[in-house]
Design an enzyme around this catalytic site. Structure first.
Site, PDB file in Angstrom:
ATOM      1  N   ASP A  67       0.803  -1.225   0.000  1.00  0.00           N
ATOM      2  CA  ASP A  67       0.000   0.000   0.000  1.00  0.00           C
ATOM      3  C   ASP A  67       0.837   1.277   0.000  1.00  0.00           C
ATOM      4  OD1 ASP A  67       0.999  -0.385   2.552  1.00  0.00           O
ATOM      5  OD2 ASP A  67      -0.936  -0.755   3.470  1.00  0.00           O
ATOM      6  N   ASN A 136      -7.551  -2.655  14.490  1.00  0.00           N
ATOM      7  CA  ASN A 136      -8.939  -2.979  14.119  1.00  0.00           C
ATOM      8  C   ASN A 136      -9.009  -4.157  13.140  1.00  0.00           C
ATOM      9  OD1 ASN A 136      -8.062  -1.880  11.716  1.00  0.00           O
ATOM     10  ND2 ASN A 136      -9.499  -0.168  11.683  1.00  0.00           N
ATOM     11  N   HIS A 138      -7.201  -4.484  10.339  1.00  0.00           N
ATOM     12  CA  HIS A 138      -6.938  -4.231   8.915  1.00  0.00           C
ATOM     13  C   HIS A 138      -5.646  -4.905   8.457  1.00  0.00           C
ATOM     14  CE1 HIS A 138      -4.823  -0.272  10.113  1.00  0.00           C
ATOM     15  NE2 HIS A 138      -3.923  -0.885   9.383  1.00  0.00           N
ATOM     16  N   GLU A 143      -9.640  -1.742   5.392  1.00  0.00           N
ATOM     17  CA  GLU A 143     -10.306  -1.426   6.655  1.00  0.00           C
ATOM     18  C   GLU A 143     -11.522  -2.337   6.866  1.00  0.00           C
ATOM     19  OE1 GLU A 143      -8.945   0.327   8.795  1.00  0.00           O
ATOM     20  OE2 GLU A 143      -8.488   2.383   8.205  1.00  0.00           O
TER      21      GLU A 143
END
Ligand code: GLP
EC number: 3.5.99.6
Length: 248
Positions: A67, A136, A138, A143
């Site tokens: 990314d 979280n 990811h 996400e």
């Protein structure tokens, strides 16, 4: 999914570095999928140390990163281009023409996503993909709520992700609101996956991953759909009580 628990971050980094070295020694033309963030720093440091003492040769290796932030140039100090250059690419003999990272400054972002998918499909699949995990759940910048069928795409970063990554910027306002990320489908296209998690902050996410429940609200759970995933954690990231109570 295989889980390996190491005493500490050093042990985890050593294990991950050995996996990469073995992969490259076995196939000098390997394609490595690489991650950024604090977690793989120890691993990259070890690869560099080993390279300096005449270890592994990376001259035929290709790398595909997960990314990049949208809006940051390749020379921006917090860009993932810069991260990779400073922590690995400029320190070992990987040919820069064989390293691929999405261009967060591309004029046409949708086109850039398609270009990156073409790269993954022609250069890839990665023989070995290194992943970190967000608090979280990811993976890459996928996400919660990301489709498991997703290829490279633009994501709106969650406030919690921006806050977690703000430590590397001078203020939260400077953290980009969007990123370009390899999708979960592309991640699962890798032949082997090594997910690394270290420290107390990752304990909850690892606990949730190890329940085995597959849920798009918890992106890392997609890894249960892959046949060759190894999760390497240190003691701080591993909740023995929860994990040992789970059988899957
Ligand atoms: C970022 C990256 C992820 C990384 C995650 C965790 O959001 N896009 O690839 O896994 O952060 O980072 P850290 O290792 O710093 O906890």
């Amino acid at each position: 999914m295989k889980i390996i628990v190491k005493d500490n971050y050093k042990g985890l980094s050593r294990f991950a570095a050995e996996c990469i070295q073995k992969q490259v020694q076995y196939n000098p033309g390997s394609v490595l999928g690489l991650a950024t963030g604090s977690t793989p720093l120890g691993l990259y440091e070890r690869l560099v140390q080993d390279y300096k003492v005449g270890g592994t040769d990376y001259s035929k290796v290709s790398t595909i990163n997960l990314d990049e932030y949208v809006g940051l140039s390749k020379t921006h100090p917090q860009s993932y281009h810069m991260f990779m250059k400073e922590n690995l690419f400029s320190l070992v003999n990987i040919a820069s023409r064989n390293t691929y990272i999405p261009d967060g400054k591309a004029k046409h972002l949708e086109e850039e996503c398609k270009r990156y998918d073409r790269i993954i499909n022609t250069i890839g699949p990665p023989d070995l993909l290194i992943l970190g995990i967000g608090e979280n759940g990811h993976i890459g910048f996928n996400e919660p709520g990301s489709s498991f069928e997703g290829q490279t795409h633009i994501v709106e970063l969650k406030e919690s992700t921006r806050r977690a990554n703000a430590r590397l910027f001078s203020s939260i306002e400077e953290v980009p609101k969007q990123a370009i990320t390899m999708g979960i489908k592309s991640i699962l296209y890798s032949k082997k996956i090594l997910l690394l998690a270290s420290g107390e902050k990752k304990k909850e996410a690892i606990g949730q991953l190890l329940t085995g429940k597959i849920d798009e609200q918890f992106p890392a759970s997609a890894l249960h759909l892959h046949p060759n995933v190894t999760v390497v954690v240190d003691e701080l990231a591993y909740n023995r009580q929860i994990s040992e109570a789970i059988t899957y």
